[in-house]
Design a protein around this motif. Structure first.
Motif, PDB file in Angstrom:
ATOM      1  N   HIS A   1      55.278  -4.995  41.002  1.00 20.43           N
ATOM      2  CA  HIS A   1      54.837  -5.245  42.371  1.00 20.43           C
ATOM      3  C   HIS A   1      53.359  -5.643  42.392  1.00 20.43           C
ATOM      4  CE1 HIS A   1      58.513  -3.200  43.702  1.00 20.43           C
ATOM      5  NE2 HIS A   1      58.222  -3.530  44.952  1.00 20.43           N
ATOM      6  N   VAL A   2      53.005  -6.538  43.300  1.00 22.49           N
ATOM      7  CA  VAL A   2      51.603  -6.784  43.598  1.00 22.49           C
ATOM      8  C   VAL A   2      51.111  -5.607  44.439  1.00 22.49           C
ATOM      9  CG1 VAL A   2      49.981  -8.261  44.852  1.00 22.49           C
ATOM     10  CG2 VAL A   2      51.802  -9.290  43.462  1.00 22.49           C
ATOM     11  N   LEU A   3      49.904  -5.134  44.157  1.00 20.85           N
ATOM     12  CA  LEU A   3      49.331  -3.988  44.868  1.00 20.85           C
ATOM     13  C   LEU A   3      47.922  -4.330  45.328  1.00 20.85           C
ATOM     14  CD1 LEU A   3      49.655  -0.935  45.637  1.00 20.85           C
ATOM     15  CD2 LEU A   3      48.538  -0.415  43.450  1.00 20.85           C
ATOM     16  N   TYR A   4      47.664  -4.091  46.629  1.00 17.95           N
ATOM     17  CA  TYR A   4      46.331  -4.388  47.169  1.00 17.95           C
ATOM     18  C   TYR A   4      46.028  -3.410  48.294  1.00 17.95           C
ATOM     19  CZ  TYR A   4      42.209  -7.278  47.877  1.00 17.95           C
ATOM     20  OH  TYR A   4      40.913  -7.731  47.929  1.00 17.95           O
ATOM     21  N   PRO A   5      44.762  -2.975  48.432  1.00 16.60           N
ATOM     22  CA  PRO A   5      44.431  -1.923  49.404  1.00 16.60           C
ATOM     23  C   PRO A   5      44.274  -2.432  50.841  1.00 16.60           C
ATOM     24  CG  PRO A   5      42.474  -2.548  48.186  1.00 16.60           C
ATOM     25  CD  PRO A   5      43.612  -3.299  47.566  1.00 16.60           C
ATOM     26  N   THR A   6      44.540  -1.502  51.775  1.00 17.23           N
ATOM     27  CA  THR A   6      44.389  -1.780  53.195  1.00 17.23           C
ATOM     28  C   THR A   6      43.347  -0.880  53.854  1.00 17.23           C
ATOM     29  OG1 THR A   6      46.744  -2.337  53.200  1.00 17.23           O
ATOM     30  CG2 THR A   6      45.736  -2.108  55.328  1.00 17.23           C
ATOM     31  N   SER A   7      42.805   0.074  53.132  1.00 22.93           N
ATOM     32  CA  SER A   7      41.798   0.970  53.698  1.00 22.93           C
ATOM     33  C   SER A   7      40.709   1.226  52.666  1.00 22.93           C
ATOM     34  CB  SER A   7      42.438   2.300  54.107  1.00 22.93           C
ATOM     35  OG  SER A   7      42.783   3.061  52.958  1.00 22.93           O
ATOM     36  N   ASP A   8      39.594   1.799  53.119  1.00 20.90           N
ATOM     37  CA  ASP A   8      38.510   2.162  52.195  1.00 20.90           C
ATOM     38  C   ASP A   8      39.006   3.167  51.160  1.00 20.90           C
ATOM     39  OD1 ASP A   8      36.908   0.541  53.701  1.00 20.90           O
ATOM     40  OD2 ASP A   8      35.706   2.145  54.573  1.00 20.90           O
ATOM     41  N   ASP A   9      39.802   4.151  51.613  1.00 16.53           N
ATOM     42  CA  ASP A   9      40.338   5.149  50.681  1.00 16.53           C
ATOM     43  C   ASP A   9      41.115   4.490  49.563  1.00 16.53           C
ATOM     44  OD1 ASP A   9      39.274   6.975  52.421  1.00 16.53           O
ATOM     45  OD2 ASP A   9      41.189   7.814  53.084  1.00 16.53           O
ATOM     46  N   MET A  10      42.034   3.575  49.960  1.00 20.49           N
ATOM     47  CA  MET A  10      42.879   2.931  48.960  1.00 20.49           C
ATOM     48  C   MET A  10      42.065   2.010  48.052  1.00 20.49           C
ATOM     49  SD  MET A  10      45.944   4.101  49.356  1.00 20.49           S
ATOM     50  CE  MET A  10      45.104   5.644  49.696  1.00 20.49           C
ATOM     51  N   ALA A  11      41.089   1.304  48.613  1.00 24.78           N
ATOM     52  CA  ALA A  11      40.260   0.410  47.790  1.00 24.78           C
ATOM     53  C   ALA A  11      39.556   1.198  46.693  1.00 24.78           C
ATOM     54  CB  ALA A  11      39.240  -0.315  48.672  1.00 24.78           C
ATOM     55  N   TRP A  12      39.010   2.349  47.065  1.00 23.97           N
ATOM     56  CA  TRP A  12      38.277   3.160  46.087  1.00 23.97           C
ATOM     57  C   TRP A  12      39.224   3.828  45.093  1.00 23.97           C
ATOM     58  CZ3 TRP A  12      37.695   8.574  45.217  1.00 23.97           C
ATOM     59  CH2 TRP A  12      36.625   8.904  44.357  1.00 23.97           C
ATOM     60  N   LEU A  13      40.340   4.363  45.586  1.00 21.88           N
ATOM     61  CA  LEU A  13      41.291   5.046  44.693  1.00 21.88           C
ATOM     62  C   LEU A  13      41.921   4.069  43.705  1.00 21.88           C
ATOM     63  CD1 LEU A  13      43.023   7.491  47.185  1.00 21.88           C
ATOM     64  CD2 LEU A  13      41.691   8.144  45.173  1.00 21.88           C
ATOM     65  N   PHE A  14      42.284   2.881  44.173  1.00 18.03           N
ATOM     66  CA  PHE A  14      42.870   1.895  43.268  1.00 18.03           C
ATOM     67  C   PHE A  14      41.875   1.491  42.188  1.00 18.03           C
ATOM     68  CE2 PHE A  14      46.045   0.011  46.604  1.00 18.03           C
ATOM     69  CZ  PHE A  14      46.678   1.232  46.665  1.00 18.03           C
ATOM     70  N   ALA A  15      40.605   1.388  42.569  1.00 19.93           N
ATOM     71  CA  ALA A  15      39.571   1.035  41.585  1.00 19.93           C
ATOM     72  C   ALA A  15      39.332   2.189  40.616  1.00 19.93           C
ATOM     73  CB  ALA A  15      38.281   0.653  42.297  1.00 19.93           C
ATOM     74  N   LEU A  16      39.265   3.402  41.154  1.00 18.64           N
ATOM     75  CA  LEU A  16      39.001   4.577  40.322  1.00 18.64           C
ATOM     76  C   LEU A  16      40.105   4.779  39.295  1.00 18.64           C
ATOM     77  CD1 LEU A  16      37.027   7.028  40.022  1.00 18.64           C
ATOM     78  CD2 LEU A  16      38.615   8.301  41.495  1.00 18.64           C
ATOM     79  N   HIS A  17      41.348   4.486  39.681  1.00 17.24           N
ATOM     80  CA  HIS A  17      42.500   4.710  38.797  1.00 17.24           C
ATOM     81  C   HIS A  17      43.113   3.387  38.321  1.00 17.24           C
ATOM     82  CE1 HIS A  17      42.596   9.047  39.544  1.00 17.24           C
ATOM     83  NE2 HIS A  17      42.263   8.756  40.777  1.00 17.24           N
ATOM     84  N   LYS A  18      42.276   2.385  38.232  1.00 15.68           N
ATOM     85  CA  LYS A  18      42.738   1.053  37.838  1.00 15.68           C
ATOM     86  C   LYS A  18      43.460   1.064  36.491  1.00 15.68           C
ATOM     87  CE  LYS A  18      40.782  -3.543  36.853  1.00 15.68           C
ATOM     88  NZ  LYS A  18      39.505  -4.317  36.821  1.00 15.68           N
ATOM     89  N   ASP A  19      42.923   1.770  35.509  1.00 14.85           N
ATOM     90  CA  ASP A  19      43.524   1.776  34.171  1.00 14.85           C
ATOM     91  C   ASP A  19      44.912   2.414  34.170  1.00 14.85           C
ATOM     92  OD1 ASP A  19      41.278   0.547  33.204  1.00 14.85           O
ATOM     93  OD2 ASP A  19      40.371   2.377  32.403  1.00 14.85           O
ATOM     94  N   GLU A  20      45.135   3.373  35.055  1.00 15.09           N
ATOM     95  CA  GLU A  20      46.449   4.010  35.136  1.00 15.09           C
ATOM     96  C   GLU A  20      47.448   3.147  35.904  1.00 15.09           C
ATOM     97  OE1 GLU A  20      45.830   8.266  36.472  1.00 15.09           O
ATOM     98  OE2 GLU A  20      43.760   7.509  36.404  1.00 15.09           O
ATOM     99  N   LEU A  21      46.978   2.430  36.904  1.00 18.18           N
ATOM    100  CA  LEU A  21      47.861   1.640  37.755  1.00 18.18           C
ATOM    101  C   LEU A  21      48.205   0.278  37.152  1.00 18.18           C
ATOM    102  CD1 LEU A  21      46.071   2.387  41.147  1.00 18.18           C
ATOM    103  CD2 LEU A  21      48.379   3.160  40.520  1.00 18.18           C
ATOM    104  N   ALA A  22      47.258  -0.313  36.442  1.00 16.56           N
ATOM    105  CA  ALA A  22      47.422  -1.686  35.949  1.00 16.56           C
ATOM    106  C   ALA A  22      48.656  -1.908  35.082  1.00 16.56           C
ATOM    107  CB  ALA A  22      46.164  -2.113  35.194  1.00 16.56           C
ATOM    108  N   PRO A  23      49.109  -0.939  34.251  1.00 19.21           N
ATOM    109  CA  PRO A  23      50.318  -1.191  33.465  1.00 19.21           C
ATOM    110  C   PRO A  23      51.580  -1.375  34.302  1.00 19.21           C
ATOM    111  CG  PRO A  23      49.049   0.612  32.505  1.00 19.21           C
ATOM    112  CD  PRO A  23      48.454   0.323  33.850  1.00 19.21           C
TER     113      PRO A  23
END
Length: 426
Positions: free
Chosen positions: A79-101
């Motif tokens: 799936h393509v994943l992209y944030p819609t809120s400040d919380d999600m933008a920061w969390l996705f960036a913080l956990h990028k290495d875990e989510l990217a696979p």
């Protein structure tokens, strides 16, 4: 020869109008939409363009939501994943290495995201590229606060320095006199809380800032929104003027008008993105005051009135989708088309249902004069032909009905909040 299937996109926070705009924009192109939501009354959840609905924890519980997201990604990769809120933008960036696979992402690093979402860091970066900002103080302790009280011209605004994992989500409040600043600051610290994950990242994030108050903010906030790619080659932007918000002094945008983009200002925004290493969609807000354009906010994500920009030839969800999917050629085609787009008159954006309710409520309470009510009704009638609504879409009616139900439920549950913001304009 079979055409390869388009990967789906996972959208979250179905009660956000940016999510609804993304679902409609991509769904019309035949891109599969998976909507993750915990609330039943969430407009985007019921869009006809959603192809799959999944239950998830409320995004307010960031730990539970992240755990769910990782499980979902492992079971449903691609799936393509992209944030819609400040919380999600920061969390996705913080956990990028875990989510990217598991997900297709177009995600800058956490330092870039936090540099934009923390006002103190953002102000320092703005100075480096020549962007102007309001006079702002970041007091470290009560001694600093006393110096601010002696130095500042009142009234001032007391605001959170970031909205990331901010439990109360308040935008800020006006402080009328110097003698009120210290007690109001103490009250802010007592009443407002941040998530532990953010405080572990930055222990100073909970300290509010003090900002000069500009009366122009009520009806003269300029918004520049658009997309910048990883290389910085593609930079596309649209301009809008926030002409009505609720509450009117410091609130959520309700009505916008199309305005041209200042090319010099746009170049400085591009340089800001380049300096920080940011790429993706953006919405940057400026107060226009005394011939200056003062940057007050940078949203590195999908945003509420994104449907306005989609209607003006800038399909931001498609930019992100093609970039995250690795389709650089398609991204270039979309960017070129957006750069070449020419409108056919004045476009406006309005959340018509709330707009009408506000005019009636504040007209009855006297917060809006009869002349002001007439002005706003004539404004809408004059621009009706090219009006973009936050929710109403003739080919996708159910989200509008859900939106009405969502607001009625909220007002019934929180009548004081309704009276304060919609009737008394506070």
């Amino acid at each position: 020869m079979n055409t390869p299937a388009r990967p789906p996109i996972l959208l979250t926070m179905a009660d956000y109008y940016g999510t609804l705009a993304a679902a409609r924009s991509l769904g019309r192109l035949g891109i599969p939409i998976t909507m993750a939501e915990s609330k039943l009354l969430a407009p985007a959840r019921w869009s006809r363009y959603v192809t799959r609905r999944v239950e998830c924890p409320d995004v307010g519980d960031s730990d539970a939501f992240l755990e769910w997201l990782l499980r979902f990604g492992a079971k449903n990769p691609g799936h393509v994943l992209y944030p819609t809120s400040d919380d999600m933008a920061w969390l996705f960036a913080l956990h990028k290495d875990e989510l990217a696979p598991h997900f297709r992402m177009y995600q800058p690093g956490v330092d870039a995201i936090y540099g934009l979402l923390n006002k103190q860091r953002l102000h320092d970066l703005c100075k480096d590229v020549g962007l102007d900002v309001p006079e702002t103080w970041f007091p470290e302790n009560e001694a600093d606060l006393e110096r601010v009280a002696a130095e500042a011209r009142f009234p001032v605004l007391l605001k959170p320095q970031t909205q990331i994992l901010f439990e109360s989500h308040v935008k800020g409040s006006q402080v009328e006199r110097a003698s009120e600043l210290l007690p109001r600051h103490r009250e802010f610290l007592e009443r407002n809380r941040y998530g532990r994950k953010l405080l572990a990242y930055d222990a100073r994030a909970n300290r509010p800032m003090v900002q000069a108050f500009y009366p122009e903010a009520a009806q003269n906030i300029f918004s520049m929104s658009g997309f910048v790619d990883r290389s910085g080659e593609w930079f596309v932007a649209r301009g809008a003027l926030k002409v009505l918000q609720r509450p009117r002094k410091l609130g959520i945008g309700l009505c916008f008008e199309e305005v041209p983009v200042d090319t010099e200002l746009a170049e400085k925004v591009r340089q800001l993105c380049k300096k920080l290493g940011y790429f993706g969609t953006f919405e940057v807000e400026f107060i226009r005051a005394g011939g200056r354009q003062l940057l007050i906010d940078f949203n590195p994500r999908f945003y509420s009135q994104m449907g306005f920009d989609i209607a003006r030839g800038m399909p931001l969800p498609l930019f992100v989708y093609e970039a995250a999917s690795g389709h650089e050629d398609r991204l270039g085609e979309v960017a070129r088309a957006a750069l070449e787009w020419k409108g056919a008159g004045q476009y406006i954006y309005c959340h018509r249902g709330i707009f009408e309710l506000l005019l009636r409520a504040q007209g009855l309470s006297g917060r809006l004069s009869s002349n002001e009510v007439t002005h706003w009704r004539e404004w809408y009638a004059r621009n009706r032909e090219r009006a973009v609504d936050a929710v109403i879409d003739t080919g996708d009616w159910v989200p509008w009905m859900v939106d009405v139900a969502m607001h009625l439920r909220s007002y019934a549950r929180h009548p004081r909040g309704f009276i304060r913001t919609m009737v008394l304009d506070r």
